[in-house]
Design a protein around this motif. Sequence first.
Motif, PDB file in Angstrom:
ATOM      1  N   VAL A 115     107.480 -42.172  17.564  1.00  0.00           N
ATOM      2  CA  VAL A 115     107.154 -43.788  17.259  1.00  0.00           C
ATOM      3  C   VAL A 115     107.247 -44.965  18.724  1.00  0.00           C
ATOM      4  O   VAL A 115     107.638 -45.389  19.180  1.00  0.00           O
ATOM      5  N   LYS A 319      98.335 -40.112  19.255  1.00  0.00           N
ATOM      6  CA  LYS A 319      98.402 -39.052  18.649  1.00  0.00           C
ATOM      7  C   LYS A 319      99.011 -37.916  20.038  1.00  0.00           C
ATOM      8  O   LYS A 319      99.427 -37.205  19.512  1.00  0.00           O
ATOM      9  N   SER A 325     105.832 -39.685  14.597  1.00  0.00           N
ATOM     10  CA  SER A 325     105.476 -39.779  12.941  1.00  0.00           C
ATOM     11  C   SER A 325     105.477 -40.676  12.662  1.00  0.00           C
ATOM     12  O   SER A 325     105.544 -40.512  11.060  1.00  0.00           O
ATOM     13  N   GLN A 326     105.414 -41.593  13.514  1.00  0.00           N
ATOM     14  CA  GLN A 326     104.662 -42.730  12.665  1.00  0.00           C
ATOM     15  C   GLN A 326     103.890 -43.730  14.109  1.00  0.00           C
ATOM     16  O   GLN A 326     104.234 -43.520  15.371  1.00  0.00           O
ATOM     17  N   SER A 327     103.134 -44.651  13.867  1.00  0.00           N
ATOM     18  CA  SER A 327     103.090 -45.484  15.188  1.00  0.00           C
ATOM     19  C   SER A 327     102.620 -46.770  14.575  1.00  0.00           C
ATOM     20  O   SER A 327     102.188 -46.543  13.375  1.00  0.00           O
ATOM     21  N   LYS A 343      92.807 -48.819  10.986  1.00  0.00           N
ATOM     22  CA  LYS A 343      92.778 -47.521   9.572  1.00  0.00           C
ATOM     23  C   LYS A 343      92.003 -46.311   9.703  1.00  0.00           C
ATOM     24  O   LYS A 343      91.389 -45.598   8.038  1.00  0.00           O
ATOM     25  N   ASP A 352      94.363 -37.481   8.983  1.00  0.00           N
ATOM     26  CA  ASP A 352      95.531 -36.793   8.601  1.00  0.00           C
ATOM     27  C   ASP A 352      96.229 -38.511   8.090  1.00  0.00           C
ATOM     28  O   ASP A 352      97.414 -39.070   7.052  1.00  0.00           O
ATOM     29  N   TRP A 353      96.285 -38.805  10.186  1.00  0.00           N
ATOM     30  CA  TRP A 353      97.379 -39.412  10.214  1.00  0.00           C
ATOM     31  C   TRP A 353      97.590 -40.780  10.658  1.00  0.00           C
ATOM     32  O   TRP A 353      97.954 -41.889  10.614  1.00  0.00           O
ATOM     33  N   ASP A 355      97.186 -42.652   7.803  1.00  0.00           N
ATOM     34  CA  ASP A 355      98.918 -43.576   7.047  1.00  0.00           C
ATOM     35  C   ASP A 355      99.798 -43.705   7.406  1.00  0.00           C
ATOM     36  O   ASP A 355     100.504 -44.726   6.703  1.00  0.00           O
ATOM     37  N   SER A 356      99.885 -43.305   8.401  1.00  0.00           N
ATOM     38  CA  SER A 356     101.215 -43.480   9.855  1.00  0.00           C
ATOM     39  C   SER A 356     101.304 -44.669  10.575  1.00  0.00           C
ATOM     40  O   SER A 356     101.844 -44.591  11.206  1.00  0.00           O
ATOM     41  N   HIS A 358     101.003 -48.055  11.147  1.00  0.00           N
ATOM     42  CA  HIS A 358     101.990 -49.953  10.275  1.00  0.00           C
ATOM     43  C   HIS A 358     101.320 -50.664  11.555  1.00  0.00           C
ATOM     44  O   HIS A 358     101.879 -50.650  12.508  1.00  0.00           O
TER      45      HIS A 358
END
Length: 564
Positions: A115, A319, A325-327, A343, A352-353, A355-356, A358
């Motif tokens: 992360v 990425k 797995s999230q950023s 975003k 697709d990432w 959405d991860s 935040h």
Amino acid sequence: MDYRQLVAEAIHNELKDHMELNEINRLLERPKHAEHGDIAFPAFQLARLFRKNPAQIAQELGDSITSPVISSTQVIGPYINFYLNKKTVSQSVINDVIKEKGHYGELSIGNGGNVPIDMSSPNIAKPMSMGHLRSTVIGNALSNILAKVGFSPIRINHLGDWGTQFGKLITAYKKWGNEEDVRSEPIKELLRLYVKFHDEAEDDPTLEDEGRAWFRELESGNEEAVALWKWFREESLKEFEKVYERLNISFDSYNGEAFYNDKMSDVVSLLDEHKLLTVDQGAHIVDLDKYDLNPALIKKSDGATLYMTRDLAAALYRKDNYDFSQSLYVVGQEQSNHFKQLKAVLKELDFDWADSIHHIPFGLITKDGKKLSTRKGKVVLLEEVLNEATAQALQQIEDKNPNLPDKETVAEQVGVGAVVFHDLKNDRLNNFDFTIEEVVQFEGETGPYVQYTRARAMSILRKAGVESLSPSEPFALSDDYSWEVVKLLHDYPDTVRRAYENYEPSIIAKHAIQLAQAFNKFYANVRVLDEDPEKDARLALVFAITEILKEDLRILGVETPDEM
Ligand code: ARG
């Protein structure tokens, strides 16, 4: 042990196929008043299921639910209230803490996933603002929380080290600056030059042109410009480092905006391939109408790339490089729109990432209700705040405990701890007014109060000659004061989980305060060192408290002196 789970299982035993264990667990509540027991099960949902009235079904079910952790059950209206077996629970919880020490409360939610946490990110040649302080300490606490629940956090300082302001700064330096002044007080001097540039530019508009020209030189690699830029960056960073060192915070990466210079054209081509770019008055933009957002500015009419383009490049780089797995981006809420746009553009690029990603916003620090501003040099200097807090801490120590060894070190831990805790104890989205007097308050719900409480508990252990404990003993307690402490220790894993789920360090800070308060009540009402059969268990509880207070503060980035 997780008594909530055990109670849920006992209920499930009676309900079997009628209701899932998870559902039961979700329905369990903590009664608002202690006289209504430790945990309660509302029967409304069951009533619907069995087509009976809730009070009736609670009555029918109540007495049949049994478990070693339940000492008695009382049905009040539609609620089944459970009183837990204090001895069984306290013994198991205290032993868990003694066994796991600082590891108590660790969870395996993250599966080691990376992360990246974009945090601190001050701007070169400007003082670090209170907003950057917030980002630094919130980001640090979140990194610790993420690590505790099983992720691998990567602390990234996305320095503001590129942009037209460097053209202005070079212009100002060449006109009015000198090497010596920058070396001796880099940030003060660079800020002075920057402010002077704007003052002078009001009367002499050609200065702006000169500034732009120097920035173009910088972008095209002019040696003199690049050397000056590098030097400004280094000198500023040295000063930021002093603050980070005092806060005990380090970074895994200092890749700032400039790092992405050679990665920008790829972003622009990618946007082009996806046919996302439109030209508007010479500028390249991505239309985000369908997201109800203003267009994202990618390239200015003079070809210069922008903050947004750099963040796109950074997101792609992170990425590729970390396969996150999230950023996370710990940045003030005034930039919410920017991150929504970021975003949205990534979504338009079909990643697709997206959405991860935040944005973790936080509120403003204000002065007399007004926003603090860097422009015109009106800033609260963080270093001065830390110095003041430390000086006050030293004063308190001189008054209360003049023989304390290594007073200066403890004063630094308490002073800096006060500033950090003050920042983290409120919901991160709250704005708060900054007064130095309030920060250095050592009474009430403050960092020094928690530190002091723990030091007091440590001194009890020293007095009793307890250094370490092994979990074999039956450390069971049954009085009401220790019970309040035991419940807070029991809730720790759940507290950590909630802090993670809400990205909210204040949940940890509040736990620390509650635990400190519960200990102080316990200590005021129970004679810990009296010789009786529960003495060892009481000392074990005190030991467990010192471990968890330390862990709470460690997560927040606050140190814990053993004596103060
Ligand atoms: N340097 C920026 C500022 O001071 C904050 C950068 C935040 N991080 C980012 N990836 N945009 O406003």
